[in-house]
Design an enzyme around this catalytic site. Structure first.
Site, PDB file in Angstrom:
ATOM      1  N   GLY A  23       6.753  -7.405   1.440  1.00  0.00           N
ATOM      2  CA  GLY A  23       6.854  -7.907   2.795  1.00  0.00           C
ATOM      3  C   GLY A  23       5.895  -7.222   3.748  1.00  0.00           C
ATOM      4  O   GLY A  23       5.318  -7.858   4.623  1.00  0.00           O
ATOM      5  N   ALA A  25       3.707  -4.432   2.474  1.00  0.00           N
ATOM      6  CA  ALA A  25       2.833  -3.546   1.707  1.00  0.00           C
ATOM      7  C   ALA A  25       2.218  -4.293   0.539  1.00  0.00           C
ATOM      8  O   ALA A  25       2.727  -5.324   0.103  1.00  0.00           O
ATOM      9  CB  ALA A  25       3.620  -2.339   1.200  1.00  0.00           C
ATOM     10  N   VAL A  27       0.115  -3.177  -3.324  1.00  0.00           N
ATOM     11  CA  VAL A  27      -0.196  -2.068  -4.227  1.00  0.00           C
ATOM     12  C   VAL A  27      -1.462  -2.409  -4.986  1.00  0.00           C
ATOM     13  O   VAL A  27      -1.568  -3.485  -5.580  1.00  0.00           O
ATOM     14  CB  VAL A  27       0.959  -1.804  -5.209  1.00  0.00           C
ATOM     15  CG1 VAL A  27       0.604  -0.652  -6.150  1.00  0.00           C
ATOM     16  CG2 VAL A  27       2.249  -1.504  -4.458  1.00  0.00           C
ATOM     17  N   ASP A 134      19.367   1.840  -4.356  1.00  0.00           N
ATOM     18  CA  ASP A 134      18.704   0.574  -4.688  1.00  0.00           C
ATOM     19  C   ASP A 134      18.293   0.566  -6.160  1.00  0.00           C
ATOM     20  O   ASP A 134      17.174   0.190  -6.504  1.00  0.00           O
ATOM     21  CB  ASP A 134      17.485   0.355  -3.790  1.00  0.00           C
ATOM     22  CG  ASP A 134      17.028  -1.111  -3.773  1.00  0.00           C
ATOM     23  OD1 ASP A 134      17.831  -1.985  -4.166  1.00  0.00           O
ATOM     24  OD2 ASP A 134      15.876  -1.372  -3.378  1.00  0.00           O
TER      25      ASP A 134
END
Length: 651
Positions: A23, A25, A27, A134
């Site tokens: 959302g 970022a 990589v 998480d």
């Protein structure tokens, strides 16, 4: 890409292809210039982060203070006025989720290997006072040795009063959330993690979730009932362990301490799960210090002092990556300065611990908490521990969405689900983990010195497991194929590499922002000019050429668990079949060669899923396959969608 934003990063790293997006970022795969080691760089835009900026602070603070064989290592943090870069350990095996869906489900033996590593990581972070909050297969990566690495500490909590301190914020992914979280009750973070571990273990051995529904409120009701389906292939021991972890009453749930030598986890092993860190940050390797001091022409004493400050700057990154090379049996050597330019050498002496990242700090001075659990002082497995059991039952389904909503002092009985409920100043559950550089905060046990080991390629073989009637999908393992240019090997870096060639992979000529050409030798200038002209000529003649592609057909790839084999021998025919099917599944795509960049959108035009499908030729055979890579979106929704696409293609 603004020059100023990437100037500091490009002094030390060469960027390659994007291997994931989120959302706020993305990589990228990259190479560390002076060690040649691959890294993953998480690139975040501050403006896009908005009120989520404190989450980044939480993740960085946690990863700076966690060093464990099954926790993804943070190497370097760079902040600019607009960007935050986190340089992380690169795990070429991709997500554990992708591994699961590619094999449909894991055998009990293979699940046990992975679950012991998960227990090891969770026991360690709990011992350091953190709750992850998480835990799910998407947040576990597989490294080159087929070992798991825990990632994504953006939702972790380090309670001020230790892990026995009650938390109120309900966060994480709905399908993995414990009943007490979704009821809006105060909860213990470590107990909630145990529930998530139960869901995770179920997904490993079943290939689907124990609790699931497209309607989130229906999903919550299933979780609060605690009833789930027990497939016939589960052994009595695994059924018992699942019931001990997924107890609706958190006080009846098994603890991490008891998991360490649980009979199911001990089956086939002679020792309990090793949860202590093998890589304490307080330990500094002398061979790495020697190489760094010689390379930069700096005294060993000064080099050791700079490393021991653990500033997570280029000094920290160079040391940790050099130490990683040693632990993998590679030579403890840095590349010749001419191969990487003089900037990296001169910058080493100038680097000093910088001020903290520009995050909003919590009010008050909070004592730093270490080791709130001391496993070694107590009996690991209590004889009077009673295992409760029940008969769970819930049909198999799939999940969608991610839960993250915050409650203040009084939480409602029925939580309001929000996608991005944020409170700008909210980080009340975490102690202040910002560490002053002149304090001795790394209090670690006696260090364990890793013995060099060669890459164990034989461990990378995929165990065969009974599959369902559809071939399952998963995310990229083709991260090793750069979009712009191949990743350099050690031998390639031994030659002079012009900054123009090095910066080509980030699509802009940024070299002038950070390369002082006056420092370069005349020969280097001549070769740089020749290479620059050659690059332009190649680009004009073959603008879309990528490593592995030929004019005759698709790339040749090794068989991997993210590549689906087909019974079609003509790659063009397979590509055409996929192209015909995608519109019927409401999937938009852009074709580039044999790669289809796909996405789905909501009714309001928001991108909900991004993934790639690439037709490829498998090495050492004439078999045509489809490489799959999830870039963005819910993992289980992706699984269903790609299964549906390939099923419709009749491959």
């Amino acid at each position: 890409m603004a020059v100023d934003d990437y100037e500091e990063l490009l002094k030390y790293y060469e960027l390659h292809e994007t291997v994931g997006t989120g959302g706020f970022a993305k990589v990228k795969l990259a190479s560390h210039l002076i060690t040649g080691e691959k890294v993953a760089i998480k690139i975040m835009d501050k403006e896009s982060l908005g009120d989520d900026l404190p989450r980044v602070k939480t993740e960085i603070d946690a990863m700076k203070n966690l060093s464990h064989q099954h926790v993804c290592r943070l190497y370097h943090v760079i902040e600019t006025p607009k960007k935050i870069f986190m340089v992380l350990e690169y795990c070429p095996g991709g997500e554990l989720f992708d591994y699961i869906i590619a094999k449909d489900r894991l055998t009990e033996e293979e699940a046990r290997v992975f679950f012991r590593q998960i227990v090891s990581a969770v026991a360690y972070i709990h011992s350091q006072g953190y709750a992850h909050r998480d835990l799910k297969p998407e947040n576990l990566l597989i490294d080159e040795d087929q070992n798991l690495k825990l990632i994504d500490f953006g939702l972790c909590a380090k309670p001020k009063g230790g892990l026995d301190y009650h938390l109120m914020t309900c966060c994480g992914s709905p399908a993995y959330a414990a009943p007490e979280l979704i009821q809006g009750k105060a909860y213990i973070g470590s107990e909630a993690d145990i529930w998530s571990m139960g869901v995770l273990m179920y997904a490993l051995m079943c290939g689907y979730l124990p609790f699931d529904d497209d309607n989130v409120m229906v999903l919550y009701k299933k979780i609060m009932r605690g009833k789930y389906e027990i497939p016939k292939w589960l052994s009595p021991g695994s059924v018992l362990l699942l019931s001990q972890m997924m107890q609706v009453d958190p006080k009846k749930r098994i603890t991490v301490k008891h998991l360490l030598n649980h009979p199911w986890l001990m089956h086939g092993y002679s020792c309990p799960v090793e949860w202590q860190s093998k890589y304490p940050l307080g330990y500094i390797d002398e061979d790495c210090v020697t190489e760094l001091s010689v390379f930069y022409k700096y005294s060993r004493t000064s080099t050791t002092r700079l490393i021991s400050e653990w500033s997570y700057d280029h000094i920290t990154a160079s040391y940790l990556l050099l130490h990683s090379k040693k632990s993998h049996g590679k030579a403890v050597r840095l590349k010749h300065p001419l191969a990487v330019g003089d900037q990296a050498v001169t910058s080493f002496k100038e680097l000093r611990p910088k001020s903290k990242l520009d995050f909003e700090e919590p009010n008050g001075e909070i004592a730093y908490v270490f080791g709130s659990m001391d496993f070694s002082d107590e009996e690991l497995f209590s004889e009077d521990f009673t295992y409760s059991s029940f008969e769970p039952h819930t049909p198999k389904e799939y999940v969608k969405g991610r839960l993250e909503f915050n409650s203040v002092d009084s939480a409602p009985a029925t939580p309001v689900v929000q996608r991005n409920a944020r409170h700008k100043n909210e980080d009340k559950e975490n102690s202040n983990t910002a560490v002053a550089r002149d304090e001795n905060v790394f209090l670690h046990p006696a260090p364990w010195t890793p013995t060099p080991r060669r890459k164990q390629n034989e461990k990378k073989g995929i165990l065969t497991t009974p599959n369902k009637n559809t071939q399952t999908k998963e995310k990229n393992q083709s991260k090793e194929t750069p979009t712009k240019k191949p990743i350099g090997t050690g031998e390639e870096f031994a030659n002079v590499i012009s900054p123009e060639r090095r910066c080509r992979s980030v699509e802009l000529d940024l070299n002038q922002a950070h390369i002082d050409s006056a420092q370069k030798k005349k020969g280097a200038k001549v070769f740089g000019s020749l290479e620059r002209g050659l690059d332009k000529m190649i680009t004009m003649l073959t603008p879309s050429k990528r490593k592995g592609y030929t004019r005759e057909g698709p790339r040749k790839l090794r068989a991997h668990y993210n590549v689906t084999t087909t019974n079609i021998v003509n790659p063009e025919q397979l590509l055409n079949q996929i192209v015909r099917v995608l519109p019927s599944k409401n999937v938009d795509y852009v074709q580039k060669g044999y790669t289809l960049k796909c996405k789905t959108q909501s009714d309001f035009g928001k991108v909900t899923m991004q993934f790639e499908l690439e037709v490829c030729q498998l090495s050492k055979s004439e078999v045509v396959g489809i490489r799959r890579q999830r870039l963005k979106g819910d993992a289980w929704v992706y699984k269903r969608l790609v299964e549906d696409i390939l099923s419709s293609c009749k491959v």
